[in-house]
Design an enzyme around this catalytic site. Structure first.
Site, short mmCIF file in Angstrom:
data_model
loop_
_atom_site.label_atom_id
_atom_site.label_comp_id
_atom_site.label_asym_id
_atom_site.label_seq_id
_atom_site.Cartn_x
_atom_site.Cartn_y
_atom_site.Cartn_z
N ASP A 1 0.83 -1.20 0.00
CA ASP A 1 0.00 0.00 0.00
C ASP A 1 0.87 1.26 0.00
OD1 ASP A 1 0.95 -0.50 2.57
OD2 ASP A 1 -1.01 -0.97 3.38
N ASP B 1 -7.81 -2.42 14.07
CA ASP B 1 -9.20 -2.58 13.61
C ASP B 1 -9.37 -3.76 12.66
OD1 ASP B 1 -7.98 -1.66 11.31
OD2 ASP B 1 -9.21 0.15 11.10
N HIS C 1 -7.57 -4.41 9.91
CA HIS C 1 -7.24 -4.25 8.49
C HIS C 1 -5.98 -5.03 8.13
CE1 HIS C 1 -4.81 -0.42 9.67
NE2 HIS C 1 -3.92 -1.33 9.32
N GLU D 1 -9.73 -1.33 5.19
CA GLU D 1 -10.36 -0.98 6.46
C GLU D 1 -11.68 -1.75 6.62
OE1 GLU D 1 -8.61 0.46 8.50
OE2 GLU D 1 -7.86 2.43 7.93
C1 F6R Z 1 1.41 -1.53 6.13
C2 F6R Z 1 0.09 -2.14 6.20
C3 F6R Z 1 -0.71 -2.16 7.44
C4 F6R Z 1 0.10 -2.50 8.69
C5 F6R Z 1 -0.79 -2.44 9.93
C6 F6R Z 1 -0.03 -2.76 11.18
O1 F6R Z 1 1.94 -1.66 4.83
O2 F6R Z 1 -0.36 -2.61 5.21
O3 F6R Z 1 -1.76 -3.10 7.30
O4 F6R Z 1 0.64 -3.79 8.54
O5 F6R Z 1 -1.33 -1.16 10.02
O6 F6R Z 1 0.93 -1.78 11.39
P1 F6R Z 1 2.08 -1.97 12.48
O7 F6R Z 1 2.88 -3.15 12.03
O8 F6R Z 1 2.88 -0.71 12.41
O9 F6R Z 1 1.40 -2.19 13.76
#
Ligand code: F6R
Length: 276
Positions: A82, A151, A153, A158
């Protein structure tokens, strides 16, 4: 039961495997080993890379093993999950810059082998379609690294995301923006409101998914992912339909799992040659 039968049970039948390990470093070591084994048997493997904190220990282990001459990425390709919309080319939190800094510049991935969605594209739908085409033309993702949001995702899909979604623009939830404000000096207003993300169906097409979660803040999302009903309200639950998912957790991220003891026993009983 013979080792062969165990092999069939664990590796060749569809499986979501839950692995509870001591800490983030051990998780990084186990995931990095799996990636090194993959590159050993398929040097031109296609890796799916996540940004955020969760995969950092995987990247540290891979960079160390590359520096020690144990693994090469010279024929590999990588696709990131992303990208924020609207962050300038030099912005330190642009995911393309984050992944270069934390991983891809530390190994021998050739220039042009790292792909990410273009968050500055004038024609966003065309950029998203081009990204899907590029993944398909590379032969699809062999191993996708994922984190999980509080959440639920994955990527930036989301809650409420279509389980059939492909790469597209999404609005980030306030919860995700405030989780990520730590990367923007704590300033929520500096966190972009939109992103481009691989869709849930895009992620589901990867041949092996390795999801990493650590810390108590992820415990609820992990409980839903592993033991909850499949629902767009917890997008990661779509992975229950994936044939080969490895969920690597520390004790606190696993703390709400009803069957934690069973997962521990299953992992302990695996033959050593099996990998993830
Ligand atoms: C990042 C992504 C997100 C993260 C998620 C967890 O490329 O796709 O889904 O993996 O927000 O983030 P962290 O690892 O920082 O807790």
């Amino acid at each position: 039961m013979s080792g062969d039968h165990l092999g069939l049970l664990h590796k060749e039948l569809p499986n979501m495997e839950i692995v509870i390990l001591d800490d983030a470093d051990t998780i990084g070591q186990v995931a990095a080993e799996e990636i090194c084994v993959l590159l050993g048997s398929k040097p031109d493997a296609v890796l799916g890379l996540a940004t955020g904190s969760s995969p950092l220990s995987i990247y540290d282990h891979l960079a160390a093993r590359h520096a020690a001459g144990e693994v090469t990425f010279a024929r590999a390709q990588a696709f990131t999950l992303d990208e924020y919309v609207g962050l300038g080319p030099d912005h330190p939190e642009r995911y393309r810059n984050v992944i270069d800094r934390s991983f891809t510049s530390l190994v021998d991935l050739p220039p042009g082998a790292v792909h990410s969605p273009d968050g500055l594209a004038a024609d966003i739908p065309a950029a998203c379609a081009a990204y899907e085409r590029a993944i398909a033309e590379a032969g699809g993702v062999d191993l996708q690294i994922l984190g999980i949001g509080t959440d639920g995702h994955i990527g930036f899909n989301e809650p409420g995301s279509s389980l059939a979604s492909r790469t597209r623009i999404k609005t980030l939830t306030r919860a995700t923006r405030s989780d990520n404000a730590r990367f923007f000096k704590g300033d929520l207003d500096s966190v972009p409101t939109h992103c481009l993300t691989q869709g849930l169906a895009t992620i589901m097409a990867a041949r092996h998914v390795v999801l990493v979660a650590t810390g108590p803040g992820k415990a609820l999302a992990v409980q839903e992912l592993v033991e909850g009903p499949v629902s767009a309200m917890w997008p990661a639950t779509v992975l229950q339909h994936h044939p080969h998912v490895s969920v690597l957790l520390d004790e606190s991220a696993a703390s709400r799992l009803q069957l934690a003891d069973y997962y521990r026993e299953t992992y302990r009983g695996k033959p050593p040659w099996q990998g993830l």
